[in-house]
Motif scaffolding. Structure first.
Motif, PDB file in Angstrom:
ATOM      1  N   PRO A  61       0.803  -1.478  -0.102  1.00  8.63           N
ATOM      2  CA  PRO A  61      -0.076   0.173  -0.321  1.00  8.63           C
ATOM      3  C   PRO A  61       0.864   1.193  -0.073  1.00  8.63           C
ATOM      4  O   PRO A  61       1.597   1.303   0.479  1.00  8.63           O
ATOM      5  N   VAL A  62       0.330   1.879  -0.662  1.00  6.28           N
ATOM      6  CA  VAL A  62       1.101   3.602  -0.810  1.00  6.28           C
ATOM      7  C   VAL A  62       0.622   4.476  -0.267  1.00  6.28           C
ATOM      8  O   VAL A  62      -0.582   5.224  -0.958  1.00  6.28           O
ATOM      9  N   LEU A  63       0.892   5.456   0.325  1.00  7.00           N
ATOM     10  CA  LEU A  63      -0.062   6.541   0.324  1.00  7.00           C
ATOM     11  C   LEU A  63       0.396   7.833  -0.435  1.00  7.00           C
ATOM     12  O   LEU A  63       0.906   7.686  -0.949  1.00  7.00           O
ATOM     13  N   SER A  64      -0.166   8.647  -0.204  1.00  5.97           N
ATOM     14  CA  SER A  64      -0.526   9.623  -1.634  1.00  5.97           C
ATOM     15  C   SER A  64       0.864  10.877  -1.084  1.00  5.97           C
ATOM     16  O   SER A  64       0.845  11.434  -2.348  1.00  5.97           O
ATOM     17  N   GLY A  65       1.642  10.463  -0.216  1.00  6.97           N
ATOM     18  CA  GLY A  65       2.881  10.953   0.173  1.00  6.97           C
ATOM     19  C   GLY A  65       4.312  10.283  -0.361  1.00  6.97           C
ATOM     20  O   GLY A  65       4.731  10.442  -0.211  1.00  6.97           O
ATOM     21  N   GLY A  66       4.048   9.308  -0.949  1.00  8.72           N
ATOM     22  CA  GLY A  66       4.996   8.478  -0.880  1.00  8.72           C
ATOM     23  C   GLY A  66       5.114   7.530   0.260  1.00  8.72           C
ATOM     24  O   GLY A  66       4.643   7.905   1.299  1.00  8.72           O
ATOM     25  N   THR A  67       5.489   5.769   0.411  1.00  5.43           N
ATOM     26  CA  THR A  67       5.543   4.811   1.072  1.00  5.43           C
ATOM     27  C   THR A  67       7.369   4.951   1.421  1.00  5.43           C
ATOM     28  O   THR A  67       7.402   4.659   0.118  1.00  5.43           O
ATOM     29  N   ASP A  68       7.669   4.983   2.282  1.00  3.87           N
ATOM     30  CA  ASP A  68       9.385   4.758   2.295  1.00  3.87           C
ATOM     31  C   ASP A  68       9.598   3.386   2.282  1.00  3.87           C
ATOM     32  O   ASP A  68       9.169   2.876   3.699  1.00  3.87           O
ATOM     33  N   ILE A  69      10.605   2.739   1.891  1.00  5.50           N
ATOM     34  CA  ILE A  69      11.018   0.851   2.476  1.00  5.50           C
ATOM     35  C   ILE A  69      11.962   1.003   2.176  1.00  5.50           C
ATOM     36  O   ILE A  69      13.310   1.726   2.364  1.00  5.50           O
ATOM     37  N   THR A  70      12.661  -0.499   3.609  1.00  2.00           N
ATOM     38  CA  THR A  70      13.224  -0.650   3.890  1.00  2.00           C
ATOM     39  C   THR A  70      13.973  -2.418   3.042  1.00  2.00           C
ATOM     40  O   THR A  70      12.666  -2.775   3.327  1.00  2.00           O
ATOM     41  N   VAL A  71      14.647  -2.530   1.812  1.00  2.00           N
ATOM     42  CA  VAL A  71      14.663  -3.894   1.439  1.00  2.00           C
ATOM     43  C   VAL A  71      16.397  -4.256   2.223  1.00  2.00           C
ATOM     44  O   VAL A  71      17.070  -4.219   1.866  1.00  2.00           O
TER      45      VAL A  71
END
Length: 468
Positions: A61-71
Motif C-alpha cells: 500500500p502506498v500513501l498519497s505522499g509516498g511510502t518509505d521502505i527498507t529492503v
C-alpha cells in the motif's frame, strides 16, 4: 415544531462536518493505491515505515505522499527507497555485502575499519562496497598492527593478527609470518617474500652500560692488556676498530662508561664486536636464549611492523620529535637544517616514540648492524663475505636515509661513530618448558658483579634506564 426540527437537523449536519474535518486532520494520508515491488534477488524482506513487512515480490500500500521502505536480505547490503503513486512498479537491486572476520591473538583488541571503530576481536565486519579497506587493531598494551584487504567478491574473508609479545626483560617476541622483503629498495619488482620463524628483538639498542658489563666479564674470552695503551687497551682496540674517542674509559679497577653516557647507544663497535657481545650473552649462566644479530629481513619486518610502511611511526613526514638525525644541532654535516631533534650526536636510547610494536630508534640514532652481508636483495651470500649490512640511519644521516628501507654496507672488522646494534634472540629448546607463552621469558641477561670502584651499574636485562 417544524422550525425546531429544522434547527436540530442543521446542528446534526454541522456536527458531522466537524467530525469529518477532525478525522481528516488526525489522518492526513490514506492508502490510495497498491504498487508492486520486486527485488533482485527476490525473496528479500520489504519493511514499510509503518512497520508492515512483506516478502518480495509483493504489492504494497502506498500513501498519497509516498511510502518509505527498507529492503534487506542476508548476504546483501540493505537498501532504502521511497515508493510513490506515480510508480507503476519498483525494482530494487541489492548490492553485495562483503564480510571480513577479524581475529587476533590475544583476543579483545580494538578494531578500526577505514579509521572508524568497528568493535573488538573477534568481530565480523560488513562492508557495502568492494575495493581496498584498511584494518587496524590495537592491543590492551598499546601495540598496533595494520593490514589492507582487497574485496572483490562477497565470499567471506578472514584476517588474523598475531600481536608481538613483550617480555619483562626488554625483548619483544615477533610472531612467525611472511615478510615482503624490500632489502633497501623502493623497487617492488626487487622485493621477495621471506618466511620468518618467530624471534625476539630488543626494544632498544645496546647501551654503553650494557656493553661495559660485557667488557668487565670478557677477560676469559678475549685477551686483555691491563697495562693499557694510553686510554685504550688491546681489548678495546679489538672491539672498537676506530681512531676517534670512545665513550668507555679504562680505570685501574676496570672499564667504566664516561659519566652521563650510560644510557646512550654504544657506537664505534665493529660487527665482530657485536657478535662477541651476543656470544657472551648467550653463554652467560642462567640464560634462556641464544643471542645474535638480527637478519636484515627480521630487522625490516620489525621496523615496518609487517605492513611495509616507510617510517616506523607511520606515514607522516619526519620531524625532530620522531627521530634523531643530522639536524641543525649536528655540526659536521647538518643535512636537515630545518629539523631540531635536540641532540648534536646520539641520544639516550628510547628518547623518541616507539613504533607500534614497542621498538625504539628503528629510525636514526645509530645505524644497526645486521647478520647479513650487504649484497642486496636476491644476491647470494657466503660466510666469508666481510662487508656486512647496516639498517635504519643515524645521527649523521639525512632524514630520508633513516627510513625503514635505508641500508648500506661496511667492513665487518671496522667500527664507525654512527654504528651500533640491537640484539635478536631465539629461545633455547628446553627453556620454554615452563610456559607455552613466548612472553613469559626467563631472565635473558644475568646480573653482573661490578668491579669495586667502577662508575657503572651493569644492567640486569636488556631494558634501558627508563625500564623500556
Amino acid at each position: 415544531m417544524n422550525s425546531r426540527a429544522d434547527s436540530s437537523l442543521v446542528l446534526a449536519i454541522e456536527l458531522a462536518v466537524c467530525c469529518i474535518a477532525l478525522a481528516a486532520l488526525l489522518v492526513p494520508e490514506w492508502d490510495v493505491a497498491l504498487v508492486k515491488v520486486e527485488t533482485v534477488p527476490s525473496g528479500a524482506e520489504i519493511r514499510l515505515s509503518n512497520g508492515l513487512v512483506f516478502t518480495s515480490p509483493a504489492e504494497i500500500p502506498v500513501l498519497s505522499g509516498g511510502t518509505d521502505i527498507t529492503v534487506s536480505l542476508d548476504g546483501y547490503a540493505s537498501a532504502d527507497t521511497t515508493v510513490t503513486l506515480g510508480d507503476s512498479g519498483v525494482v530494487v537491486t541489492l548490492g553485495y555485502v562483503f564480510e571480513v572476520e577479524v581475529t587476533s591473538a590475544p583476543s579483545g583488541a580494538l578494531v578500526l575499519a577505514d579509521g572508524e571503530i568497528a568493535g573488538t576481536t573477534p568481530v565480523t565486519l560488513r562492508f557495502d562496497r568492494p575495493g581496498r579497506h584498511v584494518l587496524e587493531v590495537l592491543s590492551d598494551d598499546s601495540l598496533s598492527m595494520r593490514d589492507t584487504v582487497v574485496l572483490a567478491s562477497n565470499r567471506p574473508r578472514s584476517v588474523h593478527f598475531d600481536f608481538p609479545l613483550r617480555t619483562p626483560q626488554g625483548l619483544v617476541f615477533i610472531p612467525p609470518g611472511i615478510h615482503d622483503f624490500a632489502s633497501g629498495s623502493d623497487d617492488r619488482s626487487l622485493r621477495r617474500e621471506v618466511a620468518l620463524d618467530g624471534y625476539y628483538l630488543a626494544t632498544c639498542e645496546v647501551t654503553n652500560s650494557m656493553f661495559c658489563a660485557f667488557l668487565n666479564c670478557a677477560d676469559s674470552m678475549i685477551p686483555h692488556d691491563s697495562s693499557g695503551i694510553g686510554p685504550r687497551t688491546e681489548l678495546l682496540d679489538s672491539l672498537f676498530r676506530c681512531d676517534y674517542p670512545i665513550e668507555i674509559e679504562v680505570l685501574p679497577e676496570g672499564f667504566a662508561v664516561r659519566e652521563g653516557l650510560e644510557q646512550y647507544p654504544v657506537r664505534g663497535v665493529s660487527w665482530e664486536a657485536c657478535v662477541a657481545f651476543c656470544n657472551w650473552l648467550s653463554s652467560a649462566e642462567g640464560c634462556s636464549f641464544a643471542y645474535r644479530l638480527p637478519t636484515e629481513a627480521e630487522w625490516e619486518r620489525a621496523a615496518t611492523v609487517g605492513d611495509g610502511r616507510r617510517w616506523p611511526w607511520g606515514d607522516s613526514e619526519p620531524s625532530g620529535n620522531l627521530l634523531n638525525c643530522s639536524d641543525r644541532n649536528e655540526a659536521l654535516a647538518c643535512r636537515e637544517p630545518l629539523l631540531d631533534d635536540g641532540y648534536a650526536e646520539t641520544a639516550p636510547v628510547g628518547s623518541f616514540p616507539p613504533n607500534p610494536w614497542g621498538l625504539y630508534d628503528m629510525s636514526g640514532n645509530v645505524w644497526g648492524w645486521c647478520a647479513d652481508w650487504a649484497g642486496g636483495a636476491g644476491s647470494p651470500a657466503g660466510d666469508g663475505d666481510t662487508v656486512k649490512c647496516l639498517r635504519g640511519g643515524s645521527w649523521l644521516s639525512s632524514a630520508g636515509d633513516c627510513s625503514c628501507f635505508s641500508r648500506f654496507g661496511a667492513s665487518s672488522s671496522l667500527g664507525y661513530p654512527f654504528a651500533g646494534f640491537r640484539v635478536a634472540a631465539d629461545r633455547l629448546p628446553d627453556s620454554g618448558s615452563a610456559s607455552s607463552n613466548p612472553g613469559d621469558a626467563g631472565s635473558p641477561m644475568p646480573a653482573v658483579t661490578a668491579v669495586p670502584g667502577a662508575r657503572f651499574v651493569p644492567s640486569g636485562s636488556l631494558r634501558d634506564g627508563q625500564g623500556r
